[in-house]
Design a protein around this motif. Sequence first.
Motif, PDB file in Angstrom:
ATOM      1  N   UNK A   1       0.844  -1.192   0.000  1.00  0.00           N
ATOM      2  CA  UNK A   1       0.000   0.000   0.000  1.00  0.00           C
ATOM      3  C   UNK A   1       0.880   1.243   0.000  1.00  0.00           C
ATOM      4  N   UNK A   2       0.454   2.282  -0.702  1.00  0.00           N
ATOM      5  CA  UNK A   2       1.211   3.525  -0.775  1.00  0.00           C
ATOM      6  C   UNK A   2       1.272   4.209   0.591  1.00  0.00           C
ATOM      7  N   UNK A   3       2.369   4.877   0.857  1.00  0.00           N
ATOM      8  CA  UNK A   3       2.542   5.588   2.125  1.00  0.00           C
ATOM      9  C   UNK A   3       1.613   6.793   2.187  1.00  0.00           C
ATOM     10  N   UNK A   4       1.450   7.481   1.062  1.00  0.00           N
ATOM     11  CA  UNK A   4       0.610   8.671   1.012  1.00  0.00           C
ATOM     12  C   UNK A   4      -0.690   8.319   0.294  1.00  0.00           C
ATOM     13  N   UNK A   5      -1.826   8.574   0.973  1.00  0.00           N
ATOM     14  CA  UNK A   5      -3.127   8.335   0.352  1.00  0.00           C
ATOM     15  C   UNK A   5      -3.568   9.608  -0.345  1.00  0.00           C
ATOM     16  N   UNK A   6      -3.942   9.491  -1.621  1.00  0.00           N
ATOM     17  CA  UNK A   6      -4.381  10.645  -2.384  1.00  0.00           C
ATOM     18  C   UNK A   6      -5.483  10.233  -3.348  1.00  0.00           C
ATOM     19  N   UNK A   7      -6.413  11.148  -3.592  1.00  0.00           N
ATOM     20  CA  UNK A   7      -7.511  10.879  -4.512  1.00  0.00           C
ATOM     21  C   UNK A   7      -7.844  12.162  -5.264  1.00  0.00           C
TER      22      UNK A   7
ATOM     23  N   UNK B   1     -16.671  13.148  -1.546  1.00  0.00           N
ATOM     24  CA  UNK B   1     -16.482  12.004  -2.438  1.00  0.00           C
ATOM     25  C   UNK B   1     -15.002  11.689  -2.656  1.00  0.00           C
ATOM     26  N   UNK B   2     -14.144  12.605  -2.282  1.00  0.00           N
ATOM     27  CA  UNK B   2     -12.702  12.469  -2.468  1.00  0.00           C
ATOM     28  C   UNK B   2     -12.011  12.069  -1.152  1.00  0.00           C
ATOM     29  N   UNK B   3     -12.791  11.582  -0.213  1.00  0.00           N
ATOM     30  CA  UNK B   3     -12.312  11.321   1.156  1.00  0.00           C
ATOM     31  C   UNK B   3     -11.161  10.320   1.207  1.00  0.00           C
ATOM     32  N   UNK B   4     -10.062  10.711   1.848  1.00  0.00           N
ATOM     33  CA  UNK B   4      -8.915   9.825   2.062  1.00  0.00           C
ATOM     34  C   UNK B   4      -8.557   9.718   3.540  1.00  0.00           C
TER      35      UNK B   4
END
Length: 121
Positions: free
Chosen positions: A3-9, A117-120
Amino acid sequence: MSESIIKSKQVRKEVNGISTEVVCTEFSNYIFIVLSQYGKIGTLVSVSPDSRSNDISTPAFSTKVLLGKDEPLTHVCAKNLAMFVSQEAGNRPVLLGLALKDSSIDAIKNFKEIIKSCKVW
């Protein structure tokens, strides 16, 4: 697959006929949100819970323009768009980039839905 360290959407939608892009990124100590109708970061505002608030049930939030135009409407928009994010993210501060053509009440409501809707966090 790790899993990526930084969550982004990233989300792109039309708001009142204007193409709007939202990018939400979660870091360990804050949430970074860019809300742009110009394709730029725009005015950078820090929105953070105020620890000096006397009433725990309704936390106060302070805003500070870090880069860009420091106008009253910028502070109002930033608080309206970032308060719920901070509260949902455990009262973490929010760094908000605003580049808006339309800052009407209707547009702000639409922006909030796009951010949800872009919740991370």
